[in-house]
Design a protein around this motif. Structure first.
Motif, PDB file in Angstrom:
ATOM      1  N   ILE A   3      38.089   5.395 -18.663  1.00  0.00           N
ATOM      2  CA  ILE A   3      39.331   5.933 -18.111  1.00  0.00           C
ATOM      3  C   ILE A   3      40.505   5.349 -18.878  1.00  0.00           C
ATOM      4  N   ARG A  53      33.710  10.890 -23.606  1.00  0.00           N
ATOM      5  CA  ARG A  53      34.672  11.539 -22.721  1.00  0.00           C
ATOM      6  C   ARG A  53      35.608  10.485 -22.135  1.00  0.00           C
ATOM      7  N   VAL A 107      31.788  10.405 -17.375  1.00  0.00           N
ATOM      8  CA  VAL A 107      32.952   9.947 -18.131  1.00  0.00           C
ATOM      9  C   VAL A 107      32.620   8.612 -18.782  1.00  0.00           C
ATOM     10  N   ALA A 156      32.977   7.973 -13.977  1.00  0.00           N
ATOM     11  CA  ALA A 156      32.670   6.907 -14.937  1.00  0.00           C
ATOM     12  C   ALA A 156      31.465   6.097 -14.474  1.00  0.00           C
ATOM     13  N   ALA A 211      38.896   9.982 -19.679  1.00  0.00           N
ATOM     14  CA  ALA A 211      39.575  10.732 -18.614  1.00  0.00           C
ATOM     15  C   ALA A 211      40.757   9.965 -18.066  1.00  0.00           C
ATOM     16  N   ALA A 241      37.573  10.857 -11.515  1.00  0.00           N
ATOM     17  CA  ALA A 241      37.199  10.196 -12.770  1.00  0.00           C
ATOM     18  C   ALA A 241      36.565   8.827 -12.540  1.00  0.00           C
TER      19      ALA A 241
END
Length: 259
Positions: A186, A126, A183, A178, A128, A174
């Motif tokens: 980034i 993922r 997440v 993380a 973000a 985010a």
């Protein structure tokens, strides 16, 4: 003509899948549930597929359930129905990305709330945008996460952290996501980063990538995982794609793999 709530474009083995209800922040209504499940089925049968990028159009990835639409209509499925192996329809739209045989990269921006966060959690990776808002928000509505979230978060998020976020339904961004594990990383342009990662994966041996995902999904004790490693490796050794990977490295050229 009504635009489909989910779009798919496949190029060079990479599928670009987008939630496409931007006017509703890609909120999940009955049609979206049905289309997401159908998209996963289509991708599972797509020849030559190497990787998937999953994103949302407009101002965010997904704002969660469209409560008004869900109250007014039904996808024609019960939460008790095990219509997709161990999952029901609502769980499949998140769990299905985890069980898809190729890696899935979710690109998040704006928000990934409630069911949207659960769908994103089904991805292998993922990415973000800064400031993306996330929430395990079901308790806000007096319900619990039931779109495979607990199955997907197990081993990903520390247990006490997950409990706190579930019980409070608080929104976090985010950068915190993380640190917590929701997440992977980034990026200013998460969709571009996700596509670049997908193309990098698509350049690897498809046999080895799919075997690696099966191993990443492998459950059981250490003995079961060790045995699975050996089975996967034995199935890969000396196959055409494995030999092509070796020869391409030795000859310092790009490999040419076959499905």
């Amino acid at each position: 003509m009504t635009e489909p709530p989910v779009t798919i474009a496949i190029e060079d083995g990479v599928a670009d899948v987008r939630l496409a209800r931007p006017d509703k922040l890609n909120a999940l209504d009955p049609a979206m549930f049905a289309e997401l499940a159908a998209a996963i089925d289509r991708l599972g049968a797509a020849p030559g597929l190497r990787a998937v990028v999953l994103s949302g159009e407009g101002r965010g990835f997904c704002a969660g359930l469209d409560m008004a639409s869900m109250a007014a209509g039904s996808p024609g499925a019960s939460i008790e129905d095990r219509s997709h192996g161990p999952a029901n329809l609502f769980q499949q739209v998140a769990w299905g990305w985890r069980t898809l045989r190729v890696p899935v990269i979710a690109a998040l921006h704006g928000m990934a709330l409630g069911g949207g966060l659960q769908i994103a959690s089904g991805a292998d990776v993922r990415i973000a945008a800064p400031g993306t808002k996330l929430s395990v928000m079901e308790l806000k509505w007096g319900i619990v996460p039931d779109m495979a979230g607990f199955a997907l978060w197990r081993g990903l998020i520390r247990d006490d952290v997950l409990r706190e976020l579930t019980y409070t339904a608080r929104t976090f961004e985010a950068e915190e996501a993380a640190r917590l594990g929701f997440v992977t990383r980034i990026a200013e342009d998460p969709h571009a980063e996700a596509l670049a990662l997908a193309r990098s994966i698509a350049a690897r041996s498809p046999d080895a990538i799919r075997a690696a995902k099966r191993l990443a999904n492998q459950e059981g004790d250490a003995a079961a995982i060790l045995a699975a490693e050996s089975r996967e490796q034995a199935a890969l050794l000396r196959t055409p794609n494995q030999m092509e990977a070796v020869m391409a490295n030795l000859q310092k050229r790009d490999p040419v793999f076959t499905d």
